[in-house]
Design an enzyme around this catalytic site. Structure first.
Site, PDB file in Angstrom:
ATOM      1  N   ARG A 135       5.212 -13.829   9.397  1.00 26.48           N
ATOM      2  CA  ARG A 135       5.822 -12.488   9.354  1.00 26.48           C
ATOM      3  C   ARG A 135       7.185 -12.499  10.020  1.00 26.48           C
ATOM      4  O   ARG A 135       7.492 -13.347  10.846  1.00 26.48           O
ATOM      5  CB  ARG A 135       4.944 -11.483  10.111  1.00 26.48           C
ATOM      6  CG  ARG A 135       3.650 -11.163   9.445  1.00 26.48           C
ATOM      7  CD  ARG A 135       2.905 -10.103  10.233  1.00 26.48           C
ATOM      8  NE  ARG A 135       3.694  -8.878  10.325  1.00 26.48           N
ATOM      9  CZ  ARG A 135       3.174  -7.671  10.455  1.00 26.48           C
ATOM     10  NH1 ARG A 135       1.869  -7.520  10.524  1.00 26.48           N
ATOM     11  NH2 ARG A 135       3.924  -6.609  10.514  1.00 26.48           N
ATOM     12  N   LYS A 178       3.040   1.838  10.938  1.00 22.23           N
ATOM     13  CA  LYS A 178       3.050   3.181  10.342  1.00 22.23           C
ATOM     14  C   LYS A 178       2.547   4.214  11.343  1.00 22.23           C
ATOM     15  O   LYS A 178       3.117   5.291  11.494  1.00 22.23           O
ATOM     16  CB  LYS A 178       2.180   3.197   9.087  1.00 22.23           C
ATOM     17  CG  LYS A 178       2.680   2.308   7.971  1.00 22.23           C
ATOM     18  CD  LYS A 178       1.619   2.114   6.904  1.00 22.23           C
ATOM     19  CE  LYS A 178       2.046   1.046   5.911  1.00 22.23           C
ATOM     20  NZ  LYS A 178       0.997   0.662   4.983  1.00 22.23           N
ATOM     21  N   GLU A 222       0.864  -1.182   0.000  1.00 18.87           N
ATOM     22  CA  GLU A 222       0.000   0.000   0.000  1.00 18.87           C
ATOM     23  C   GLU A 222       0.903   1.236   0.000  1.00 18.87           C
ATOM     24  O   GLU A 222       1.803   1.333   0.839  1.00 18.87           O
ATOM     25  CB  GLU A 222      -0.888   0.019   1.236  1.00 18.87           C
ATOM     26  CG  GLU A 222      -1.879  -1.116   1.318  1.00 18.87           C
ATOM     27  CD  GLU A 222      -2.677  -1.045   2.615  1.00 18.87           C
ATOM     28  OE1 GLU A 222      -3.532  -0.153   2.741  1.00 18.87           O
ATOM     29  OE2 GLU A 222      -2.423  -1.872   3.503  1.00 18.87           O
TER      30      GLU A 222
END
Length: 754
Positions: free
Chosen positions: A463, A473, A248
């Site tokens: 992950r 973020k 993204e």
């Protein structure tokens, strides 16, 4: 203020929550009126925590405060007892603005008085399980239990979702018995007689299905058209492996993304395939051009070149056409429930789920034409996700210009809708995702099959997480806004731009990802493993230079005043064939303050008044003749007067130290861990939150370091080993007048040893 705080805590709000509420004047006023009204009905002590939560949620979500007393009364009279009923009540008063409210119609719409007995829940769940019994017995615990939950909740609108889940779990356990070892094993590959294509790739004995054998993937649904679609796909791709990296564009990539980049690009490369860089640009509110540029830069910095750079927005028209087709097929509908009503797993079923197809088509067209306000309508898919969440949103309204399409669209597709269809459009063979997307695998397969389009393979892996850092973020933005770090590329962070600025070579990051490996389990690693990979690369690639961080002036008294000679220093002492550079040697040199001690200590091998020391590369040994101190600095040693002799004629000293002469004045920044605890986001480890865990010594700036002149032609990001000090990289803050160096990592040896 104190009275209102006491009032709010009396209904079960925590003190912190109550204080936050008081900051919102409108909310605190509405909540005070609601609680006061409820206490009139039940008495001052009659409002418990459950009722208080309902009153709070009602006050925070009610737009028309004229209805506050009415709703407070119904909550106080225990007519509205659950979140489901409250959502229905809020919807009812919004859609019936005229006075008076029809109490009977209100109660009927809100399920007042409707009692769902345990027997009813048991019967409803039993009916659903009987319907799927054969498939349950066949698939056992690999069956999508969310499907059972969704059908049972549809049958019992006012039942508590948690109670239904418990009943589903109990009846499934009764039917199948406890999980066996076979249930915990990976599902065996399904053999299929159909021949997909003559040039189809053979199956490898690994966990990722090969191209053209998608139907062997766990959970993959085979339709009558599956084999034809796979055959067409193979004709287009020629059997070539195709992957994609789909970030993204609303933030900077971090160390976890490095693993995703390595896996997606690496898997394609290992199989002679191709990998796309696709921007998932479906949320125009958060996307900025700088993120698009930075993402591509980081992918290429790691050494990978995308086969093509694409955007989800390239396919906006095709995605819209497919959405219209989805509605026509009866698999999607336009819904008017609000965002807050859809949160969680106990959300009420949509009253618009069964609206006529033609009606949804008209409304979806109106959404596209901008007839509705944001939040007034969404397009939802008729399916149940693996976690039990019903009917995920496919399209929502956003009146925000898109960075590529401008004002052409006011409806934007969601990730759940876009992801699999863009994979299908680009003929991706393997959709490689992190483990949290496993709950979306069934929806991925469902949507492709519902539209009768080619369906790629989705495979999930664990992950990569590092201790002593945050990569969210939102949290990095907090660190920047509060001044803890300077920006996304602050060398104390683990964003890729920060690691590059600190001096981490891309090869080291790739080696680290390879060393960690790809597994289905989540990996949490300490930074020292990454730092070890960095040292391995820099040891072979970073030329050696001499630098003094805390200078001590040394005057060699037995050399002439204007004495100057050149000393050749190997760039790599272990392999002098790799080159060398020249540094001046004059009467005045500088050494590290820590390389001299006025008082001899046991085990200390460097310079003292009684002990000489050698100068690296110079061929000299120096001996102290005089120690010069400054009284105003508490007798601090500021200069040494020494004599030198050739190392060829003198006895070999116990140690050789580095030095500089006629050096460059530079700034050096030394970095330590940004956080004090391993898991700064864990409330159990850091109760006050990650911002309270900042290491006050995470950065030390040395403004007057001295580096030998061989670095004067260095460019930004050039890397060096400062002998006996550590590995350093030239920072972008450097100017023609003053270089700035970041310490990348220390040397392997303990920097504190004597």
């Amino acid at each position: 203020m104190a009275d209102m705080l006491a009032l709010f805590t009396s209904i079960g709000l925590s003190e912190q929550k109550a204080k936050e509420t008081l900051k919102n004047e409108a909310l605190s006023s509405a909540l005070k009126d609601a609680v006061t009204q409820a206490q009139r009905v039940r008495g001052a002590s009659g409002v418990d925590k459950t009722m208080g939560t309902l009153l709070y949620n009602m006050a925070s979500r009610l737009k028309d405060t004229k209805r506050l007393t009415f709703l407070s009364d119904n909550i106080a009279q225990c007519k509205i007892c659950t979140e489901l009923q409250l959502a229905a009540a809020l919807d009812f008063v919004k859609s019936h603005p005229q006075e008076p409210i029809n109490q009977k119609a209100f109660e009927e719409a809100c399920g007042v008085g409707v009692v769902i007995t345990p027997e009813q829940i048991e019967d409803a769940v039993s009916t659903v399980i009987k319907k799927h019994k054969e498939q349950l017995l066949n698939e056992r615990y690999r069956f999508n239990m969310g499907l059972l939950m969704g059908e049972a909740r549809t049958a019992l609108k006012w039942a508590d979702g948690k109670v239904i889940k418990n009943e589903v779990d109990m009846q499934v356990l009764h039917l199948l018995g406890p999980k066996t070892e076979a249930d915990l094993e990976k599902k065996p590959k399904v053999t299929h007689k159909a021949k997909v294509a003559e040039n189809e790739a053979k199956v490898k004995k690994d966990e990722v299905a090969m191209n053209g054998e998608n139907y062997k993937t766990e959970g993959y649904v085979i339709t009558p058209n599956t084999m034809d679609l796979l055959k067409k796909h193979l004709e287009i791709t020629g059997g070539q492996i195709r992957t994609r990296f789909p970030p993204e564009p609303n933030g900077i990539l971090h160390i976890g993304h490095a693993k995703a980049i390595n896996f997606n690009f690496g898997y394609a490369k290992a199989n002679n395939g191709i990998c796309f860089l696709r921007y998932d640009d479906t949320n125009p509110e958060k996307e900025e051009e700088k993120y698009f540029t930075a993402i591509k830069d980081m992918v290429e910095w790691l050494g990978y070149k995308p086969y093509a750079v694409t955007h989800a927005s390239d396919n906006f028209q095709q995605l819209y056409d497919l959405a219209v087709d989805l509605v026509r097929r009866g698999h999607a509908y336009v819904c008017h429930q609000k965002g807050e009503e859809l949160k969680g797993h106990n959300a009420p079923a949509s009253p618009w789920r069964d609206r006529p197809v033609e009606e949804s088509l008209v409304l979806f067209d109106r959404m596209k034409k901008g007839v509705f306000a944001e939040g007034e309508a969404t397009l939802r898919m008729k399916m149940v996700m693996e976690d039990g969440k019903m009917d995920p949103v496919a399209y929502r309204i956003k009146y925000t210009p898109h960075h590529r399409t401008g004002d052409e669209w006011c409806i934007y597709p969601t990730y759940d809708y876009t992801h699999c269809l863009c994979d299908s459009i680009e003929n991706i063979t393997h959709s490689l995702c992190t483990k949290e997307f496993q709950a979306r695998r069934s929806s991925y397969f469902w949507l492709c099959n519902a539209l009768d389009v080619y369906c790629p393979v989705q495979w999930e892996y664990g992950r990569l997480n590092l201790t002593y850092t945050v990569v969210s973020k939102r949290k990095i933005i907090k660190l920047v806004e509060t001044g803890v770090v300077r920006d996304w590329d602050d060398p104390r962070l683990f964003t890729l731009t920060a690691l590059r600025r600190r001096g981490f070579p891309p090869e080291a990051i790739n080696n680290f990802c390879a060393r960690v490996g790809v597994t289905v389990s989540q990996t949490t690693t300490e930074p020292h493993l990454l730092e070890s990979c960095v040292r391995d690369v820099l040891n072979d690639s970073a030329p050696r230079v001499m630098a003094v961080l805390e200078p001590l002036k040394v005057t060699i008294t037995n050399l002439p005043e204007n004495s100057k000679s050149d000393v050749r220093v190997p760039d790599f002492p272990a392999n002098e064939a790799k080159g060398s550079h020249v540094v001046p040697f004059t009467r005045t040199i500088f050494i590290e303050q820590s390389d001299f001690r006025e008082v001899m200590e046991k085990g200390y091998k460097r310079l003292t008044p009684e002990q000489p020391v050698g100068l690296r590369h110079a061929g000299y040994i120096i001996s102290v003749q005089k120690v010069i101190k400054v009284r105003c600095f508490k007798g601090k040693v500021v200069e040494l007067e020494v004599t030198c002799c050739s190392s060829d004629t003198a006895e070999k000293p116990k140690a050789f130290i580095h030095w500089v002469s006629q050096p460059l004045l530079c700034e050096v920044r030394l970095y330590e861990r940004l956080f004090l605890h391993k898991h700064p986001e864990d409330p159990a480890e850091v109760p006050s939150g990650f911002l309270s865990d900042i290491n006050p010594h995470s950065m030390q700036t040395i403004s007057s370091a001295l580096v030998d002149i061989s670095v004067k032609e260095a460019k930004v990001f050039d890397k060096f080993q400062f002998e006996r000090v550590g590995y350093f990289s030239l920072d972008p803050d450097s100017t023609a007048d003053k270089f700035v160096f970041n310490r990348t990592v220390t040397l392997k040896e303990d920097p504190g040893k004597i």
